[in-house]
Structure formats: C-alpha cells, structure tokens
Motif scaffolding. Sequence first.
Motif, short mmCIF file in Angstrom:
data_model
loop_
_atom_site.label_atom_id
_atom_site.label_comp_id
_atom_site.label_asym_id
_atom_site.label_seq_id
_atom_site.Cartn_x
_atom_site.Cartn_y
_atom_site.Cartn_z
N TYR A 32 1.18 -1.51 -0.64
CA TYR A 32 0.14 0.27 0.11
C TYR A 32 0.81 1.45 -0.18
N SER A 33 0.48 2.43 -0.75
CA SER A 33 0.75 3.44 -0.83
C SER A 33 0.00 4.04 0.31
N VAL A 34 1.12 5.09 1.19
CA VAL A 34 -0.35 5.67 2.50
C VAL A 34 0.22 6.91 2.60
N ALA A 35 -0.93 7.14 3.40
CA ALA A 35 -0.33 9.39 3.41
C ALA A 35 -1.56 9.39 5.24
N TRP A 36 -0.86 10.36 5.51
CA TRP A 36 -1.70 11.73 6.06
C TRP A 36 -2.66 12.59 6.05
N PHE A 37 -3.77 12.67 6.50
CA PHE A 37 -5.02 13.75 6.29
C PHE A 37 -5.48 13.84 7.52
N ARG A 38 -5.82 15.43 7.65
CA ARG A 38 -6.47 15.86 8.96
C ARG A 38 -7.64 16.47 9.15
N GLN A 39 -8.19 17.21 9.37
CA GLN A 39 -9.91 17.73 9.76
C GLN A 39 -9.57 18.60 10.53
N ALA A 40 -10.20 19.95 10.68
CA ALA A 40 -9.82 21.21 11.71
C ALA A 40 -11.81 20.60 12.14
N PRO A 41 -12.21 21.17 13.00
CA PRO A 41 -13.60 22.01 13.64
C PRO A 41 -13.95 22.81 12.50
N GLY A 42 -14.82 22.00 11.56
CA GLY A 42 -15.80 23.17 10.22
C GLY A 42 -15.14 23.76 9.19
N LYS A 43 -13.99 22.30 8.67
CA LYS A 43 -13.19 22.41 7.65
C LYS A 43 -13.22 20.62 7.19
N VAL A 64 2.58 22.58 5.53
CA VAL A 64 3.68 21.61 5.88
C VAL A 64 5.15 21.20 6.04
N LYS A 65 5.24 21.60 4.50
CA LYS A 65 6.56 21.28 4.27
C LYS A 65 7.71 21.81 4.93
N GLY A 66 8.77 20.88 5.45
CA GLY A 66 10.07 22.14 6.01
C GLY A 66 9.41 21.48 7.23
N ARG A 67 8.83 21.33 7.76
CA ARG A 67 8.35 21.26 9.46
C ARG A 67 7.24 19.58 9.74
N PHE A 68 7.00 18.80 8.59
CA PHE A 68 6.49 17.39 8.96
C PHE A 68 7.56 16.49 7.93
N THR A 69 7.68 15.21 8.63
CA THR A 69 8.23 13.80 7.79
C THR A 69 7.97 13.30 7.89
N ILE A 70 7.08 12.52 7.13
CA ILE A 70 6.06 11.33 6.45
C ILE A 70 7.56 10.55 6.59
N SER A 71 7.44 8.84 7.01
CA SER A 71 8.55 8.04 7.11
C SER A 71 7.91 6.70 6.91
N ARG A 72 7.93 5.78 6.92
CA ARG A 72 7.55 4.44 7.27
C ARG A 72 8.36 3.40 7.13
N ASP A 73 7.72 2.24 8.09
CA ASP A 73 8.99 1.03 8.46
C ASP A 73 8.07 -0.11 7.91
N ASN A 74 8.12 -0.71 7.08
CA ASN A 74 7.26 -2.35 6.31
C ASN A 74 7.74 -3.43 7.28
N ALA A 75 8.89 -3.11 8.06
CA ALA A 75 8.96 -4.44 8.33
C ALA A 75 8.02 -4.54 9.74
N GLN A 76 8.25 -3.42 10.50
CA GLN A 76 6.98 -3.01 11.65
C GLN A 76 5.73 -2.56 11.03
N ASN A 77 5.58 -2.93 9.68
CA ASN A 77 3.92 -2.49 9.91
C ASN A 77 3.84 -1.01 10.27
N THR A 78 4.10 -0.25 9.71
CA THR A 78 4.37 1.33 11.15
C THR A 78 3.76 3.07 9.92
N LEU A 79 2.82 3.05 9.61
CA LEU A 79 3.46 4.62 9.11
C LEU A 79 3.89 5.81 9.91
N TYR A 80 4.81 7.36 10.20
CA TYR A 80 4.78 7.76 10.69
C TYR A 80 4.60 9.16 10.32
N LEU A 81 4.32 10.35 11.09
CA LEU A 81 4.54 11.52 11.19
C LEU A 81 5.27 12.21 11.90
#
Length: 124
Positions: A32-43, A64-81
């Motif tokens: 799977y390709s994976v991603a993070w999304f977000r939803q603020a109140p009322g948006k 979020v560019k320059g402040r957030f970093t997405i990564s994944r560890d397929n051996a641990q089945n985990t996505l990070y932000l």
Amino acid sequence: QVQLVESGGGLVQAGGSLKLSCAASGRTFSTYSVAWFRQAPGKDREFVAAISRSGGRTHYADSVKGRFTISRDNAQNTLYLQMNNLKPEDTAVYYCAASIFDGVTATETLYRYWGQGTQVSVSS
C-alpha cells in the motif's frame, strides 16, 4: 484489506513537536501507498503527506513542507508523521489512509482504507 490504528496525538504548545504513528494489520503493509490527512473543526479533510510503497518517494502539502516528515517501517507495519514547529493552525484530527495506488497522491478518493483518527491540539 488493511486495518489502521493511529496513536501519538495530544496537546502541545506552539513550536513544539509530536510524532504520530499508524499501526497496520491485515494484508501486507508494503503493498500500500499510505498518507496522512487531517480535519480541523468546521473544515473539510485535507491532505498532509504521502509516501510510496517502498518509502522512496514522498509528497507534502505546502502548509507542512519543511516542518513535517512522513516515513514508514514496512518491517514493523507502521507509518509515522514527525511534526516539528507546530502551529495552532495544525490543530486537527489526523488520519492515516492506505491506497493500492502505486505512487504518491494527495487525491483523497484514491485512499480506500482509513484509521479512526487521533487528535492533535496546538496551543498558542
């Protein structure tokens, strides 16, 4: 199919950091390709960051560019932000999502599987 469970949210002051995790179970995470999304109140829910199956390609929202970093560890089945220099406008429920799309995409409708979300609150 894959099941996704987010964790790591909380309350932090502006300028602080948090690291979100998304644990996957079920079908092989690396298909799977994976991603993070977000939803603020009322948006509407918005794209934050995406990562390809192997982790070799990433894509970020301009806000979020320059402040957030997405990564994944397929051996641990985990996505990070990793979120640094957080701002009050980053306050939202953060969701991880998985897609069979082979690449990186911000298109929400391509993500079939979603977690339940984790709350991130940033105080000024």
